[in-house]
Design a protein around this motif. Structure first.
Motif, mmCIF file in Angstrom:
data_model
loop_
_atom_site.group_PDB
_atom_site.id
_atom_site.type_symbol
_atom_site.label_atom_id
_atom_site.label_comp_id
_atom_site.label_asym_id
_atom_site.label_seq_id
_atom_site.Cartn_x
_atom_site.Cartn_y
_atom_site.Cartn_z
ATOM 1 N N UNK A 350 -91.138 -59.017 82.370
ATOM 2 C CA UNK A 350 -90.546 -57.871 81.667
ATOM 3 C C UNK A 350 -89.953 -58.329 80.340
ATOM 4 N N UNK A 351 -90.342 -57.656 79.255
ATOM 5 C CA UNK A 351 -89.805 -57.929 77.924
ATOM 6 C C UNK A 351 -89.438 -56.589 77.284
ATOM 7 N N UNK A 352 -88.181 -56.431 76.926
ATOM 8 C CA UNK A 352 -87.720 -55.160 76.377
ATOM 9 C C UNK A 352 -87.769 -55.195 74.854
ATOM 10 N N UNK A 353 -88.110 -54.066 74.238
ATOM 11 C CA UNK A 353 -88.049 -53.897 72.791
ATOM 12 C C UNK A 353 -86.653 -53.402 72.461
ATOM 13 N N UNK A 368 -89.967 -48.373 76.185
ATOM 14 C CA UNK A 368 -89.069 -49.330 75.521
ATOM 15 C C UNK A 368 -89.497 -50.775 75.795
ATOM 16 N N UNK A 369 -90.758 -50.989 76.212
ATOM 17 C CA UNK A 369 -91.223 -52.350 76.453
ATOM 18 C C UNK A 369 -91.750 -52.976 75.162
ATOM 19 N N UNK A 370 -91.594 -54.295 75.053
ATOM 20 C CA UNK A 370 -92.133 -55.039 73.918
ATOM 21 C C UNK A 370 -93.646 -55.182 74.056
ATOM 22 N N UNK A 371 -94.300 -55.515 72.949
ATOM 23 C CA UNK A 371 -95.762 -55.626 72.946
ATOM 24 C C UNK A 371 -96.259 -56.709 73.901
ATOM 25 N N UNK A 372 -95.469 -57.748 74.118
ATOM 26 C CA UNK A 372 -95.906 -58.844 74.981
ATOM 27 C C UNK A 372 -95.400 -58.715 76.414
#
Length: 397
Positions: A350-353, A368-372
């Motif tokens: 899990x990577x949050x933007x 709200x997740x990051x591209x990666x």
């Protein structure tokens, strides 16, 4: 809004009543045209009505009137409908009811026999069920010609497997209906449906966290509940505003040995624990964030720790994770809590933007997740009333 057919969805509590009007076209239900909350219905209070609709927000302070809280609510609601929804034809009233027990796994038409059965479940949800049913009775009296539909928070969890809903207790207790039921089902159903409209990943493995004064989390696979944190009652699982969440039953036995009554235990577990009990400050997460008290920070830390722990357990039940979603008053509005939770779950990919997370304010569904990120992260404003209205439309048609 004149000339519309609509279903009135209500959620009756001890001192407040939430309501919303949903336009109806046969079995199809549109977004709420009018919604609001009536507070101050307790003895000695003055009903305060907050209304939102297409024309913006307004507040009315109404005369208190006489009678029981729900009679006062109906008087206030009648004034609201005359002021803001003149000409709308209400075709049914859909009631959110917390507990449907083992018998009721879908929404039903409410009659006296059904109300008697639901009353027998009141001890399983003492903060909610008695007030839900008092609201039903008040509306049946005031609207005797309209269908009254009961919509149950437990129904969504009818798909739980035996390994999830059974406790490791003697079979004789299982035959008494002692099992895991799960709650917040109307919210989970709404969020799961909205997610599946937005992303194919939601048809896979999803964890939905409904975080408010009551809090729980649910593992959902292809829109079906397979595990959840709340159990036999609405006490289990996550830490909540005033409820304890999971507690070793040995603690309760210990207190009983020291002379505590069941009334003292019930009051402590339901009303004096959770964020309020740990912090000694408030049950409101916003107040705790603003407080300089160390105990307020501790309460937030425990809340997040319990959430992270349960999300990990639910992802294990799913054998992985494709989507995590936040809903409810805290889940929709507390960006700091979402970030801390997602950071703690980073081992799942899990990577949050951070910018998207800060921008998400609960007014609209947001990714709200990051591209990666290998797991999608969503904020989904819930609408339990719309689910109830949809079921009412189906039943009356």
């Amino acid at each position: 809004m004149s000339g519309l057919n609509a279903i009135l969805a209500v959620n009756a509590g001890s001192s407040s009543l939430k309501f919303a009007l949903y336009p109806q076209d046969g079995r199809d239900i549109g977004a709420a045209r009018l919604s609001g909350n009536i507070e101050g219905l307790e003895a000695g209070g003055a009903p305060i009505v907050k209304v939102s609709g297409k024309d913006g927000n307004s507040s009315d302070t109404l005369q208190a009137g006489d009678g029981c809280p729900h009679d006062r609510a109906l008087a206030a609601l009648d004034t609201v409908l005359k002021r803001h929804a003149d000409g709308i034809r209400i075709t049914a009233i859909a009631h959110r009811i917390v507990h449907g027990g083992e018998r009721l796994t879908e929404s039903v038409l409410l009659d006296e026999d059904m109300l008697a059965y639901l009353t027998s479940l009141s001890s399983l949800a003492p903060l909610h069920q008695p007030h839900n049913l008092a609201g039903v009775r008040a509306f049946r009296k005031s609207f005797p010609d309209l269908p009254q539909i009961g919509c149950f928070d437990t129904a969504f969890h009818a798909t739980l497997p035996q390994t999830e809903y059974l406790f490791a207790l003697p079979q004789s207790l299982r035959e008494m209906g002692i099992r895991r039921y799960g709650f917040h089902g109307l919210s989970y159903r709404y969020v799961a449906d909205r997610l599946m409209e937005r992303t194919e990943h939601a048809r896979g493995r999803a964890v939905i966290a409904h975080l408010g004064n009551g809090a729980s989390a649910c593992a959902v696979k292809n829109g079906k509940s397979i595990a959840t944190t709340m159990g036999f009652s609405a006490l289990d699982g996550l830490m909540m505003g005033t409820r304890s969440g999971e507690v070793d039953p040995g603690v309760l036995l210990h207190l009983l040995r020291h002379g505590w009554s069941w009334e003292q235990l019930e009051r402590m577990l339901y009303r004096e624990s959770g964020l309020r009990g740990v912090s000694g400050v408030s049950a409101d997460m916003r107040t705790l964030h603003a407080s300089a008290e160390p105990a307020a920070r501790l309460a937030i830390d425990i809340f997040i720790h319990r959430l992270v722990r349960e999300c990990g357990a639910l992802s294990a039940c799913l054998e992985g994770l494709d989507v995590i979603a936040f809903t409810g008053g805290i889940g929709e509005h507390d960006a700091a809590l979402r970030k801390r939770t997602c950071d703690a779950l980073s081992y799942l990919g899990i990577r949050i933007d951070e910018a998207a997370n800060q921008a998400a304010d609960g007014d609209a569904i947001a990714a709200i997740h990051a591209a990666d990120s290998s797991v999608e992260i969503w904020v989904v404003p819930t609408d339990e009333g719309r689910v109830a209205a949809q079921d009412a439309a189906r039943l009356i048609n």
